[in-house]
Design a protein around this motif. Structure first.
Motif, short mmCIF file in Angstrom:
data_model
loop_
_atom_site.label_atom_id
_atom_site.label_comp_id
_atom_site.label_asym_id
_atom_site.label_seq_id
_atom_site.Cartn_x
_atom_site.Cartn_y
_atom_site.Cartn_z
N ARG A 1 0.84 -1.21 0.00
CA ARG A 1 0.00 0.00 0.00
C ARG A 1 0.87 1.26 0.00
NH1 ARG A 1 -4.43 2.03 4.60
NH2 ARG A 1 -4.56 4.17 3.81
N LYS A 2 1.87 1.28 0.87
CA LYS A 2 2.74 2.46 0.95
C LYS A 2 3.48 2.69 -0.37
CE LYS A 2 6.30 4.63 3.84
NZ LYS A 2 7.16 4.46 5.05
N THR A 3 3.87 1.59 -1.01
CA THR A 3 4.55 1.71 -2.31
C THR A 3 3.62 2.30 -3.36
OG1 THR A 3 5.94 -0.21 -1.81
CG2 THR A 3 5.73 0.42 -4.13
N GLU B 1 1.10 4.15 -2.96
CA GLU B 1 0.73 5.52 -2.63
C GLU B 1 1.89 6.50 -2.79
OE1 GLU B 1 -2.71 4.55 0.75
OE2 GLU B 1 -0.70 5.20 1.36
N SER B 2 3.10 6.00 -3.02
CA SER B 2 4.27 6.87 -3.05
C SER B 2 4.38 7.64 -4.37
CB SER B 2 5.55 6.07 -2.79
OG SER B 2 5.76 5.09 -3.79
#
Length: 277
Positions: A80-82, A84-85
């Protein structure tokens, strides 16, 4: 699926190519695959953020399998963090991860940085391409379970048209191994710094030739003969002779010459895998 076990690499690759369409049909009819494909078709167009993608277990699993990231499915927070980056930020997670498949997934899904929507997910052509990717990945992985040489060769064939630079090759473990075998470069070359590796490969082969399917087939034939000889893969003598005759040249009139490299002693806890980071 058709087993490629017990075959020489070139024979296995040819059998896979000859039966590819049938294997793709079989992949789509597999019960688990069919369920995930249906879920993807029905729901991907309504997903508006990485958070929503990961919350939908079936669709999320489909996407991860399509990009050969099944072993990282449980790393939902990282994925998810990837997604969203912001790829334009050099310090963003997508730019710090070593696995090129994650970057490929990021670019293909195309979510807006910060967790926004994507302009791709509701497009029918894009969805069809994703389903083709999913089925292709399934059959490639199934083929590779029984024949490591064929797996590497088929991975190369599937990615060759997208290779633009030697960095694209060297950051991918399978592509790097394929090219070292095909061009007669020893595995110890991975201990050399990346710029010197690139210069070495540039001397051996014009990477622009990978846009030509005939050149790709020549490389596969050459890799197959060398891989089977090095790894001790047993094949019929007539097949070995045919493969070796096809493996001694690539391009027009160029000859194969194995090379050796003097590798300086590496100290300080160096790991050969570090070039992929």
């Amino acid at each position: 699926m058709i087993s490629l076990g017990g075959m020489g690499t070139q024979v296995a690759v040819k059998l896979f190519d000859a039966t590819r369409d049938k294997q793709l049909d079989l992949a789509a009819s597999n019960a688990l695959n069919a369920r995930q494909i249906k879920a993807f078709e029905e729901r991907i167009g309504s997903i508006s953020s990485p958070q929503e993608l990961i919350a939908d277990t079936e669709v999320y699993t489909f996407v991860m399998r399509a990009f050969d990231l099944e072993d990282q499915i449980f790393g939902k927070a990282m994925i998810r963090k990837t997604l969203e980056s912001d790829i334009t930020d050099s310090s963003a997670l997508v730019n710090r991860l070593s696995d090129p498949k994650i970057r490929d997934m990021y670019l293909t899904l195309g979510f807006t940085p910060g967790g926004g929507s994507s302009a791709n997910l509701d497009k029918l052509d894009w969805q069809a391409e994703m389903i083709d990717r999913f089925k292709e990945r399934f059959v490639l992985n199934a083929a590779g379970e029984d024949n490591e040489g064929a797996r590497i060769a088929l991975e190369f064939k599937s990615k060759a048209s997208e290779i633009d630079t030697w960095l694209d090759v060297l950051k991918d473990e399978d592509l790097g191994k394929f090219m070292r075998r095909a061009l007669g470069v020893p595995d110890e070359a991975i201990q050399v710094d990346l710029d010197r590796q690139i210069a070495l490969f540039e001397q051996k082969f014009d990477i622009e030739k990978l846009k030509d399917p005939a050149e790709v087939d020549k490389l596969v034939s050459r890799f197959s003969a060398i891989y089977d000889a090095v790894e001790g893969v047993s094949t019929a003598s007539s097949t070995v002779l045919s493969l070796m005759q096809g493996a001694v040249s690539i391009g027009q009139g160029s000859s194969f010459t194995a090379i050796t490299i003097d590798i300086p002693t590496i100290t300080g806890g160096y790991s050969a895998s570090s070039i992929y980071r």
